[in-house]
Design a protein around this motif. Structure first.
Motif, short mmCIF file in Angstrom:
data_model
loop_
_atom_site.label_atom_id
_atom_site.label_comp_id
_atom_site.label_asym_id
_atom_site.label_seq_id
_atom_site.Cartn_x
_atom_site.Cartn_y
_atom_site.Cartn_z
N THR A 78 16.98 -29.85 19.38
CA THR A 78 16.71 -31.09 18.68
C THR A 78 17.54 -31.16 17.40
O THR A 78 17.79 -30.16 16.75
CB THR A 78 15.22 -31.25 18.32
OG1 THR A 78 14.90 -30.41 17.20
CG2 THR A 78 14.33 -30.90 19.49
N TYR A 90 17.52 -33.24 22.82
CA TYR A 90 16.59 -34.32 22.48
C TYR A 90 16.86 -34.74 21.04
O TYR A 90 16.63 -33.95 20.11
CB TYR A 90 15.14 -33.84 22.64
CG TYR A 90 14.10 -34.94 22.55
CD1 TYR A 90 13.49 -35.44 23.69
CD2 TYR A 90 13.73 -35.47 21.32
CE1 TYR A 90 12.52 -36.44 23.62
CE2 TYR A 90 12.77 -36.48 21.23
CZ TYR A 90 12.18 -36.95 22.39
OH TYR A 90 11.24 -37.95 22.31
N PHE A 98 7.75 -36.73 20.86
CA PHE A 98 8.46 -35.57 21.41
C PHE A 98 7.47 -34.53 21.91
O PHE A 98 7.63 -33.95 22.99
CB PHE A 98 9.36 -34.99 20.33
CG PHE A 98 9.96 -33.65 20.64
CD1 PHE A 98 10.90 -33.49 21.65
CD2 PHE A 98 9.60 -32.52 19.89
CE1 PHE A 98 11.46 -32.25 21.93
CE2 PHE A 98 10.15 -31.28 20.17
CZ PHE A 98 11.08 -31.15 21.18
#
Length: 252
Positions: free
Chosen positions: A34, A58, A71
């Protein structure tokens, strides 16, 4: 066959975060990368996948609580969370420091870590063997001139780790804090000095072998892969040339 354990790494687009993702992938974790820079984490995920590892990118801003909560819905069980997202802005004295810089550093280093930890703690607990890693800094343990805002933020992150460990003792989740000293990465000092590469270079001038991102990632990989009953509460790692935040040997 047991499922591949999942590790989430925040701030994985460069530096210590990217190096940690590579290390944990090599250790057999499925890594979830991330960061705000989607292109960087997608490229890293592709690199790891091409090398035979499992990796997913992500895009995420850890200071956006709604996005972090969304998330977190993807995880019912999670083995490792590495809270790496953070950074420094400016090196002004307290008397003239920009409150906006202080606020941004606190939001990213402390509130960002809080957001992700709170959101993913249920999944870490549900795994029956979860690990939270908080990347603080030696700045979280002692002060230095010109670092007030960053030092304050990292002290906050250090206290977050200590307090969380006290509060969740008895659950199947351990809290590991890794506090690096002088680490030379491609972006940290340059970002701190707003793109001034000359100022950034002076931070490391004459220092024989500052730590690298890979050095810190190796430390994280070691701490995470200790037996489940072993908790590395706090691990301080510095280059040999650095004795403290204010005592650095330079060959100049």
């Amino acid at each position: 066959m047991a499922a591949t354990p999942i590790a989430v790494v925040t701030g994985a687009s460069s530096g210590i975060g990217a190096a940690t993702a590579r290390t944990l992938a090599a250790e057999g974790f499925r890594v979830v990368l991330t960061a705000r820079r989607k292109d960087r984490i997608e490229a890293l995920a592709a690199e790891l996948t091409d090398a035979g590892h499992q990796a997913t990118a992500y895009a995420l801003d850890v200071t956006d609580r709604a996005a972090v909560d969304e998330f977190a819905t993807a995880f019912r069980s999670l083995a490792v969370l590495v809270n790496n997202a953070g950074g420094a802005l400016g090196a002004d004295p307290v008397a003239t420091g920009d409150p906006a810089d202080w606020r941004q550093m606190y939001e990213t280093n402390v509130i960002g870590t809080l957001n992700v930890t709170q959101a993913l703690l249920p999944a870490l607990t549900a795994s029956g063997d979860g690990t939270i890693v908080i990347l603080s800094s030696t700045a979280g343990l002692s002060t230095y001139e010109g670092g007030g805002g960053y030092v304050a933020a990292k002290h906050g992150e250090h206290v977050l780790a200590e307090t969380l460990r006290l509060e969740i003792v008895g659950t199947p989740v351990r809290v590991i804090e890794v506090a690096p000293g002088m680490v030379r990465t491609e972006e940290f000092a340059t970002t701190r000095f707003r793109g001034d590469t000359e100022k950034a270079a002076k931070v490391y001038a004459g220092v024989d072998a500052p730590l690298t991102a890979e050095d810190v990632a190796d430390t994280i990989g070691w701490a995470v892969t200790r037996p489940s009953h072993v908790n590395i509460d706090l691990l301080v790692v510095r280059p040999r040339a650095q004795a403290s935040n204010t005592k650095v040997h330079r060959t100049l």
